[in-house]
Motif scaffolding. Structure first.
Motif, PDB file in Angstrom:
ATOM      1  N   VAL A 156       0.863  -1.178   0.000  1.00  0.00           N
ATOM      2  CA  VAL A 156       0.000   0.000   0.000  1.00  0.00           C
ATOM      3  C   VAL A 156       0.902   1.232   0.000  1.00  0.00           C
ATOM      4  N   LYS A 157       1.133   1.805  -1.182  1.00  0.00           N
ATOM      5  CA  LYS A 157       1.924   3.032  -1.272  1.00  0.00           C
ATOM      6  C   LYS A 157       1.043   4.230  -0.926  1.00  0.00           C
ATOM      7  N   ALA A 158      -0.181   4.168  -1.374  1.00  0.00           N
ATOM      8  CA  ALA A 158      -1.156   5.218  -1.100  1.00  0.00           C
ATOM      9  C   ALA A 158      -2.530   4.679  -1.475  1.00  0.00           C
ATOM     10  N   THR A 159      -3.576   5.430  -1.145  1.00  0.00           N
ATOM     11  CA  THR A 159      -4.934   5.015  -1.456  1.00  0.00           C
ATOM     12  C   THR A 159      -5.713   6.186  -2.032  1.00  0.00           C
ATOM     13  N   MET A 160      -6.836   5.871  -2.635  1.00  0.00           N
ATOM     14  CA  MET A 160      -7.766   6.894  -3.095  1.00  0.00           C
ATOM     15  C   MET A 160      -8.825   7.058  -1.999  1.00  0.00           C
ATOM     16  N   VAL A 161      -9.413   8.242  -1.938  1.00  0.00           N
ATOM     17  CA  VAL A 161     -10.484   8.499  -0.988  1.00  0.00           C
ATOM     18  C   VAL A 161     -11.727   8.903  -1.765  1.00  0.00           C
ATOM     19  N   SER A 162     -12.837   8.240  -1.477  1.00  0.00           N
ATOM     20  CA  SER A 162     -14.135   8.598  -2.049  1.00  0.00           C
ATOM     21  C   SER A 162     -15.011   9.042  -0.897  1.00  0.00           C
ATOM     22  N   GLY A 163     -15.695  10.167  -1.062  1.00  0.00           N
ATOM     23  CA  GLY A 163     -16.507  10.666   0.040  1.00  0.00           C
ATOM     24  C   GLY A 163     -17.791  11.293  -0.434  1.00  0.00           C
ATOM     25  N   ILE A 164     -18.708  11.435   0.510  1.00  0.00           N
ATOM     26  CA  ILE A 164     -20.005  12.053   0.220  1.00  0.00           C
ATOM     27  C   ILE A 164     -20.497  12.754   1.483  1.00  0.00           C
ATOM     28  N   ALA A 165     -21.133  13.885   1.279  1.00  0.00           N
ATOM     29  CA  ALA A 165     -21.664  14.654   2.410  1.00  0.00           C
ATOM     30  C   ALA A 165     -22.962  15.336   1.984  1.00  0.00           C
ATOM     31  N   LEU A 166     -23.790  15.612   2.944  1.00  0.00           N
ATOM     32  CA  LEU A 166     -24.999  16.391   2.712  1.00  0.00           C
ATOM     33  C   LEU A 166     -24.639  17.860   2.885  1.00  0.00           C
ATOM     34  N   VAL A 167     -25.091  18.692   1.968  1.00  0.00           N
ATOM     35  CA  VAL A 167     -24.862  20.124   2.084  1.00  0.00           C
ATOM     36  C   VAL A 167     -25.753  20.656   3.199  1.00  0.00           C
ATOM     37  N   PRO A 168     -25.171  21.445   4.123  1.00  0.00           N
ATOM     38  CA  PRO A 168     -26.005  22.003   5.198  1.00  0.00           C
ATOM     39  C   PRO A 168     -27.102  22.896   4.646  1.00  0.00           C
ATOM     40  N   ASP A 169     -28.254  22.906   5.317  1.00  0.00           N
ATOM     41  CA  ASP A 169     -29.342  23.793   4.925  1.00  0.00           C
ATOM     42  C   ASP A 169     -28.900  25.233   5.117  1.00  0.00           C
ATOM     43  N   ARG A 170     -29.404  26.113   4.260  1.00  0.00           N
ATOM     44  CA  ARG A 170     -29.032  27.528   4.380  1.00  0.00           C
ATOM     45  C   ARG A 170     -30.173  28.311   4.964  1.00  0.00           C
TER      46      ARG A 170
END
Length: 170
Positions: A156-170
């Protein structure tokens, strides 16, 4: 082991991520219920049902509806390069009756496995709508200029990161 193969949140502004270097990253989103998940689906997790278990958690604990779920399958080891041996094939056959649809047998008793296709088939079995499932058809093993790969490098030299988030309400 001390780790998790799936993270789920309904908290706006909190990103859930998964690190991969050949395994399948899966991101799930229910825009109506406002809940997201990041899933790490290696062959062990996929065979153990990490995707169906995460979908069940989204539905049962967070009130998501399968018909509202959207899913993204990221880059991972592809059918072209992901060679697996008999113990892996045995486990796959034990849980997936349509296993021949995701493997390409080799003369050596081994086979190439299309892990992304297996995960996608599991999503379809959970009644996710095909048009709501996006797949990046890119192999991490044979694309060294773009992706890290444990299988290609042997470490394991390095890894990829996949992410997801909900945008806060405005």
């Amino acid at each position: 082991e001390g780790g998790w193969d799936a993270l789920v949140t309904d908290q706006p502004g909190l990103m859930v991520t998964v690190r991969t270097a050949d395994c399948v990253p899966v991101l799930l989103h229910d825009p109506k219920r406002r809940v997201v998940a990041a899933v790490h689906a290696g062959w062990r997790g996929a065979v153990a049902g990490i995707l169906p278990k995460t979908v069940a958690l989204l539905v049962n604990r967070f009130g998501a509806r399968v018909e509202d779920l959207r899913m993204a399958i990221g880059p991972s080891a592809g059918l072209c390069c992901y060679e697996v041996d008999e113990p892996v094939l045995t486990r796959l056959r034990d849980v997936f009756s349509e296993w021949p649809s995701v493997v390409s047998p080799l003369d050596t008793g081994k086979a190439y496995l299309d892990l992304r296709a297996f995960v996608r088939r599991q999503a379809m079995a959970e009644r996710l709508e095909a048009e709501r499932v996006a797949t990046v058809e890119a192999c991490t093993i044979c694309r060294p200029e773009v992706f890290y790969s444990f299988r290609r490098e042997g470490v394991v030299k390095a890894t990829m990161v996949s992410g997801i988030a909900l945008v806060p309400d405005r």
